[in-house]
Motif scaffolding. Structure first.
Motif, short mmCIF file in Angstrom:
data_model
loop_
_atom_site.label_atom_id
_atom_site.label_comp_id
_atom_site.label_asym_id
_atom_site.label_seq_id
_atom_site.Cartn_x
_atom_site.Cartn_y
_atom_site.Cartn_z
N GLY A 161 -8.15 9.19 -3.28
CA GLY A 161 -7.97 7.74 -3.28
C GLY A 161 -9.06 7.05 -4.05
N PHE A 174 0.85 -1.19 0.00
CA PHE A 174 0.00 0.00 0.00
C PHE A 174 0.88 1.23 0.00
CE2 PHE A 174 -2.35 3.42 1.96
CZ PHE A 174 -3.54 3.36 1.26
N PRO A 175 0.59 2.19 -0.81
CA PRO A 175 -0.46 2.16 -1.83
C PRO A 175 0.01 1.39 -3.06
CG PRO A 175 0.68 4.26 -1.95
CD PRO A 175 1.28 3.47 -0.79
#
Length: 132
Positions: free
Chosen positions: A91, A5-6
């Motif tokens: 996001g 992540f990410p």
């Protein structure tokens, strides 16, 4: 929280646009979100992993790859991305109903509630109207 992540999400997003051609965009998104967020499977950040998802949904992998590449050509640009940034996107997944932003797979029910509400979608409040 996924270990990786990410991750780069543009291949998955382009794949969603490709899956729209097959009428399976929603099922595809559910599978990639479940794979990444629920099973810690970061392969959905790469075309090879996404092709497996497409195949699970009955879509020919070569056709999926071809349409994903078309979407890459259609969405790649040397210009700065602006529309999402201007609206506050940070996001994936991010959805807007009216001016109200919803972020995260766990917010899908909130989106359904907002869309089926008898009142109009909420209007974004300026910071001065929220403080108090």
């Amino acid at each position: 929280m996924p270990k990786k992540f990410p991750m780069k999400t543009s291949p998955a997003l382009r794949g969603a646009l490709a899956m729209r051609r097959f009428g399976k965009e929603w099922e595809y998104m559910e599978k990639i979100f479940g794979a990444y967020w629920e099973r810690n499977d970061a392969s959905v950040g790469e075309l090879a992993g996404l092709k497996l998802i497409a195949a699970e949904l009955g879509v020919d992998q070569a056709e999926f790859e071809s349409w994903s590449r078309v979407m890459r050509s259609a969405t790649s640009s040397s210009r700065k991305p602006t529309a999402g940034l201007e609206r506050g996107v940070f996001g994936v997944p991010t959805f807007f109903v009216g001016e109200e932003m919803f972020w995260g797979k766990d917010r899908m029910e909130f989106i359904d509630d907002e869309l089926t509400s008898p009142t109009p979608p909420r209007v974004r409040r300026s910071p001065s109207t929220v403080a108090g």
